[in-house]
Design a protein around this motif. Structure first.
Motif, PDB file in Angstrom:
ATOM      1  N   THR A  84       0.831  -1.203   0.000  1.00  0.00           N
ATOM      2  CA  THR A  84       0.000   0.000   0.000  1.00  0.00           C
ATOM      3  C   THR A  84       0.864   1.252   0.000  1.00  0.00           C
ATOM      4  O   THR A  84       1.977   1.268   0.540  1.00  0.00           O
ATOM      5  CB  THR A  84      -0.933   0.041   1.232  1.00  0.00           C
ATOM      6  OG1 THR A  84      -0.142   0.086   2.430  1.00  0.00           O
ATOM      7  CG2 THR A  84      -1.843  -1.175   1.258  1.00  0.00           C
ATOM      8  N   ALA A  85       0.313   2.297  -0.611  1.00  0.00           N
ATOM      9  CA  ALA A  85       0.955   3.612  -0.635  1.00  0.00           C
ATOM     10  C   ALA A  85      -0.142   4.652  -0.828  1.00  0.00           C
ATOM     11  O   ALA A  85      -1.241   4.340  -1.305  1.00  0.00           O
ATOM     12  CB  ALA A  85       1.990   3.697  -1.766  1.00  0.00           C
ATOM     13  N   PRO A  86       0.128   5.910  -0.474  1.00  0.00           N
ATOM     14  CA  PRO A  86      -0.887   6.951  -0.642  1.00  0.00           C
ATOM     15  C   PRO A  86      -1.210   7.214  -2.104  1.00  0.00           C
ATOM     16  O   PRO A  86      -0.408   6.933  -3.004  1.00  0.00           O
ATOM     17  CB  PRO A  86      -0.239   8.184   0.006  1.00  0.00           C
ATOM     18  CG  PRO A  86       0.856   7.665   0.857  1.00  0.00           C
ATOM     19  CD  PRO A  86       1.347   6.422   0.184  1.00  0.00           C
ATOM     20  N   THR A  87      -2.379   7.786  -2.338  1.00  0.00           N
ATOM     21  CA  THR A  87      -2.795   8.161  -3.693  1.00  0.00           C
ATOM     22  C   THR A  87      -1.991   9.347  -4.206  1.00  0.00           C
ATOM     23  O   THR A  87      -1.527   9.344  -5.355  1.00  0.00           O
ATOM     24  CB  THR A  87      -4.295   8.509  -3.705  1.00  0.00           C
ATOM     25  OG1 THR A  87      -5.036   7.356  -3.333  1.00  0.00           O
ATOM     26  CG2 THR A  87      -4.733   8.981  -5.082  1.00  0.00           C
ATOM     27  N   GLY A  88      -1.817  10.355  -3.375  1.00  0.00           N
ATOM     28  CA  GLY A  88      -1.138  11.574  -3.787  1.00  0.00           C
ATOM     29  C   GLY A  88       0.311  11.340  -4.167  1.00  0.00           C
ATOM     30  O   GLY A  88       0.987  10.448  -3.636  1.00  0.00           O
ATOM     31  N   GLY A  89       0.802  12.138  -5.108  1.00  0.00           N
ATOM     32  CA  GLY A  89       2.192  12.046  -5.527  1.00  0.00           C
ATOM     33  C   GLY A  89       2.517  10.806  -6.326  1.00  0.00           C
ATOM     34  O   GLY A  89       3.700  10.484  -6.517  1.00  0.00           O
ATOM     35  N   ASP A  90       1.485  10.089  -6.784  1.00  0.00           N
ATOM     36  CA  ASP A  90       1.693   8.846  -7.546  1.00  0.00           C
ATOM     37  C   ASP A  90       2.611   7.891  -6.789  1.00  0.00           C
ATOM     38  O   ASP A  90       3.459   7.200  -7.369  1.00  0.00           O
ATOM     39  CB  ASP A  90       2.285   9.136  -8.929  1.00  0.00           C
ATOM     40  CG  ASP A  90       1.364   9.977  -9.798  1.00  0.00           C
ATOM     41  OD1 ASP A  90       0.158  10.040  -9.484  1.00  0.00           O
ATOM     42  OD2 ASP A  90       1.841  10.566 -10.777  1.00  0.00           O
ATOM     43  N   GLU A  93      -7.516   4.526  -6.705  1.00  0.00           N
ATOM     44  CA  GLU A  93      -8.755   5.216  -6.339  1.00  0.00           C
ATOM     45  C   GLU A  93      -8.498   6.709  -6.458  1.00  0.00           C
ATOM     46  O   GLU A  93      -7.758   7.285  -5.660  1.00  0.00           O
ATOM     47  CB  GLU A  93      -9.177   4.863  -4.916  1.00  0.00           C
ATOM     48  CG  GLU A  93     -10.512   5.438  -4.499  1.00  0.00           C
ATOM     49  CD  GLU A  93     -10.922   4.988  -3.101  1.00  0.00           C
ATOM     50  OE1 GLU A  93     -11.204   5.869  -2.266  1.00  0.00           O
ATOM     51  OE2 GLU A  93     -10.951   3.762  -2.852  1.00  0.00           O
ATOM     52  N   THR A  94      -9.103   7.334  -7.480  1.00  0.00           N
ATOM     53  CA  THR A  94      -8.833   8.749  -7.721  1.00  0.00           C
ATOM     54  C   THR A  94     -10.062   9.452  -8.264  1.00  0.00           C
ATOM     55  O   THR A  94     -10.651   8.959  -9.236  1.00  0.00           O
ATOM     56  CB  THR A  94      -7.628   8.920  -8.675  1.00  0.00           C
ATOM     57  OG1 THR A  94      -7.374  10.316  -8.886  1.00  0.00           O
ATOM     58  CG2 THR A  94      -7.852   8.254 -10.020  1.00  0.00           C
ATOM     59  N   PRO A  95     -10.517  10.532  -7.642  1.00  0.00           N
ATOM     60  CA  PRO A  95     -10.073  11.049  -6.355  1.00  0.00           C
ATOM     61  C   PRO A  95     -10.313  10.039  -5.236  1.00  0.00           C
ATOM     62  O   PRO A  95     -11.263   9.256  -5.293  1.00  0.00           O
ATOM     63  CB  PRO A  95     -10.931  12.305  -6.151  1.00  0.00           C
ATOM     64  CG  PRO A  95     -11.372  12.700  -7.515  1.00  0.00           C
ATOM     65  CD  PRO A  95     -11.546  11.410  -8.253  1.00  0.00           C
ATOM     66  N   SER A  96      -9.444  10.091  -4.236  1.00  0.00           N
ATOM     67  CA  SER A  96      -9.557   9.147  -3.134  1.00  0.00           C
ATOM     68  C   SER A  96     -10.685   9.563  -2.201  1.00  0.00           C
ATOM     69  O   SER A  96     -11.042  10.729  -2.108  1.00  0.00           O
ATOM     70  CB  SER A  96      -8.235   9.076  -2.375  1.00  0.00           C
ATOM     71  OG  SER A  96      -7.915  10.344  -1.810  1.00  0.00           O
ATOM     72  N   ASN A  97     -11.216   8.583  -1.531  1.00  0.00           N
ATOM     73  CA  ASN A  97     -12.329   8.812  -0.600  1.00  0.00           C
ATOM     74  C   ASN A  97     -11.877   8.415   0.807  1.00  0.00           C
ATOM     75  O   ASN A  97     -11.497   7.271   1.018  1.00  0.00           O
ATOM     76  CB  ASN A  97     -13.512   7.942  -1.040  1.00  0.00           C
ATOM     77  CG  ASN A  97     -14.668   7.966  -0.063  1.00  0.00           C
ATOM     78  OD1 ASN A  97     -14.869   8.933   0.648  1.00  0.00           O
ATOM     79  ND2 ASN A  97     -15.418   6.890  -0.023  1.00  0.00           N
ATOM     80  N   ASP A 143      -7.441  13.099  -2.668  1.00  0.00           N
ATOM     81  CA  ASP A 143      -6.197  13.179  -3.423  1.00  0.00           C
ATOM     82  C   ASP A 143      -6.417  12.603  -4.809  1.00  0.00           C
ATOM     83  O   ASP A 143      -7.305  11.767  -5.028  1.00  0.00           O
ATOM     84  CB  ASP A 143      -5.083  12.410  -2.712  1.00  0.00           C
ATOM     85  CG  ASP A 143      -4.246  13.310  -1.819  1.00  0.00           C
ATOM     86  OD1 ASP A 143      -4.031  14.481  -2.193  1.00  0.00           O
ATOM     87  OD2 ASP A 143      -3.810  12.848  -0.740  1.00  0.00           O
ATOM     88  N   VAL A 144      -5.573  13.025  -5.766  1.00  0.00           N
ATOM     89  CA  VAL A 144      -5.679  12.586  -7.155  1.00  0.00           C
ATOM     90  C   VAL A 144      -4.322  12.098  -7.616  1.00  0.00           C
ATOM     91  O   VAL A 144      -3.288  12.688  -7.274  1.00  0.00           O
ATOM     92  CB  VAL A 144      -6.169  13.742  -8.060  1.00  0.00           C
ATOM     93  CG1 VAL A 144      -6.127  13.346  -9.534  1.00  0.00           C
ATOM     94  CG2 VAL A 144      -7.592  14.144  -7.667  1.00  0.00           C
ATOM     95  N   CYS A 145      -4.318  11.012  -8.378  1.00  0.00           N
ATOM     96  CA  CYS A 145      -3.073  10.533  -8.982  1.00  0.00           C
ATOM     97  C   CYS A 145      -3.215  10.530 -10.498  1.00  0.00           C
ATOM     98  O   CYS A 145      -4.323  10.604 -11.037  1.00  0.00           O
ATOM     99  CB  CYS A 145      -2.713   9.138  -8.469  1.00  0.00           C
ATOM    100  SG  CYS A 145      -3.931   7.866  -8.819  1.00  0.00           S
ATOM    101  N   ASP A 146      -2.087  10.409 -11.172  1.00  0.00           N
ATOM    102  CA  ASP A 146      -2.043  10.452 -12.632  1.00  0.00           C
ATOM    103  C   ASP A 146      -2.319   9.046 -13.170  1.00  0.00           C
ATOM    104  O   ASP A 146      -1.426   8.190 -13.187  1.00  0.00           O
ATOM    105  CB  ASP A 146      -0.671  10.947 -13.078  1.00  0.00           C
ATOM    106  CG  ASP A 146      -0.591  11.225 -14.573  1.00  0.00           C
ATOM    107  OD1 ASP A 146      -1.309  10.555 -15.342  1.00  0.00           O
ATOM    108  OD2 ASP A 146       0.198  12.106 -14.968  1.00  0.00           O
TER     109      ASP A 146
END
Length: 443
Positions: free
Chosen positions: A192-198, A213-217, A221-224
């Protein structure tokens, strides 16, 4: 009696000319009837020919409409999505088909045999979702499920085996930790890793499946997606994107390189808070066959009434999404001016940490705004003071909802964290209510 009968018979026998004349009249009448029947048959043939001509013309028009719908606007596509060809005296959207079994003489051929496998109401809904998620892609397949979690589970558990590696976000939907525990119980390694910053990029080596999961709930956060999908495919991994919060009118993961787009239709897709539903859209035929087999084995199927309600609701999706997205931005801009609000997140808000990436891959930014108030008590007072916003979980409905997300546990959020789902109320009324509740909660 015998004499009378004999006399009558004798009278007939004794007047052959009259009998011949009567027979001629009968023959003429028969000829007239035959001629009339012939003319009627000819008229029927003409009508049939006319109907055939009209049918061909109608099919040509329908084909032209279908072809033009591929390039149609989102509103047009949502209103027309999944509708059958028009048939005189039939409803434009047929009602739900309630059937556990179907007539099936002889060999089991054709689409409908048993209600756990297929249903005509699902077929129309699946076609509608596919037209929104992957317009113009003939190779994409859609499957509907009883809930969003049923859809998520179908992808993960149909694609992964003991010894495989799966990469999940550590800030995603609250049920993902439960999924992780079950995957690990089956001998699947979960990273596992955070969504932000890819950040998930660093965990892809040897992975079988990447879950985005983007945007994350609820953190938004949003990833590319395109960048992550290209990297995952280079490592031999499949890519699934949870598209619940964005909806297919916000982003289309398959166009951005994903193998699966997965979502809870419970939320903004259906938008009325009265349906539990999920779906999976994919273009990999082998992978989707496994997803379909999982649905059959587990039986996680939607009821026909839920499927029909979902299809009916999709017609207003574009109107709802546009209204809710615009109002969400107005609420976020108003909250930005409040000193007691910290951690404000909305991907459509200029200056949001995710705005640059979101603007590249999203066409609409969703209906959810998140922020943090100083304390749990302040958050509870704020929620209690709201008049146009229901204190409820879930999101995406036409009536605004909000909750202190930390009450559930499982999310790495502060005690005063608020997830606000913006509905279809008048923007001015909703902004006024939110600001008034903030003022009232300060006392």
């Amino acid at each position: 009696m015998s004499d009378s009968a004999t006399g009558d018979a004798g009278g007939t026998t004794g007047d052959p000319a009259r009998a011949t004349d009567d027979a001629g009249q009968v023959k003429d009448a028969a000829s007239q009837v035959t001629s009339a029947v012939g003319r009627a048959t000819g008229a029927v043939d003409e009508v049939t020919d006319a109907v055939d001509t009209a049918t061909v013309a109608a099919n040509e028009v329908a084909g032209a409409v279908g072809q033009s719908a591929v390039g149609a606007g989102d509103g047009t596509r949502a209103v027309r999505a999944g509708l059958p060809e028009p048939v005189k005296h039939e409803p434009t959207l047929p009602g739900p088909v309630f059937a556990a079994h179907f007539h099936l003489p002889g060999d089991p051929t054709g689409p409908y045999a048993y209600g756990r496998d297929e249903n005509p109401t699902w077929t129309l809904l699946e076609r509608a979702v596919g037209e929104l998620e992957a317009p113009g892609e003939d190779g994409a397949e859609t499957l509907v499920f009883a809930s969003g979690m049923a859809a998520i589970s179908a992808v993960l558990f149909s694609q992964l085996r003991t010894g495989d590696v799966c990469v999940l976000p550590d800030d995603g939907y609250q049920a993902l930790p439960l999924v992780r525990a079950q995957l690990e119980a089956y001998g699947i390694e979960v990273r596992t890793a955070p969504t932000g910053g890819d950040a998930q990029l660093d965990l892809l080596d040897g992975a079988r499946l990447l879950w985005i999961e983007t945007p994350s709930n609820p953190g938004l956060d949003v990833c590319d997606i395109r960048r992550l999908a290209e990297a995952a495919h280079a490592c031999g991994a499949l890519v699934a994107v949870d598209n619940t919060l964005a909806t297919p009118l916000g982003q289309r993961p398959l166009e951005l390189g994903a193998d699966f787009s997965v979502a809870s239709g419970t939320k903004q897709l259906t938008g009325h808070g009265d349906v539990l539903l999920g779906y999976v859209v994919g273009r990999n035929a082998e992978a989707m066959t496994a997803v379909r087999r999982w649905r059959k084995i587990v039986g996680a199927i939607p009821g026909p009434m839920e499927a029909w309600l979902a299809h009916r609701s999709i017609a207003t999706l574009q109107m709802r999404v546009d209204r809710q997205s615009a109002t969400a931005l107005a609420v976020a801009e108003a909250l930005r001016e409040r000193p007691e609000v910290t951690g404000l997140r909305y991907p459509g808000l200029p200056g949001d940490p995710s705005h640059e990436i979101a603007a590249r891959q999203m066409r609409r930014f969703g209906c959810v705004v998140s922020f943090t108030l100083p304390t749990r008590e302040r958050a509870d007072r704020f929620l209690d003071a709201l008049r146009l916003v229901d204190d409820a979980t879930s999101f995406g409905g036409v009536r605004s909802t909000a909750e202190r997300r930390g009450r559930w546990g499982g999310d790495a959020v502060a005690e005063g964290f608020i997830r606000l789902s913006v509905g279809a109320e008048d923007p001015e009324d909703l902004v006024t209510d939110v600001l008034r509740a903030l003022d009232a909660s300060a006392a």
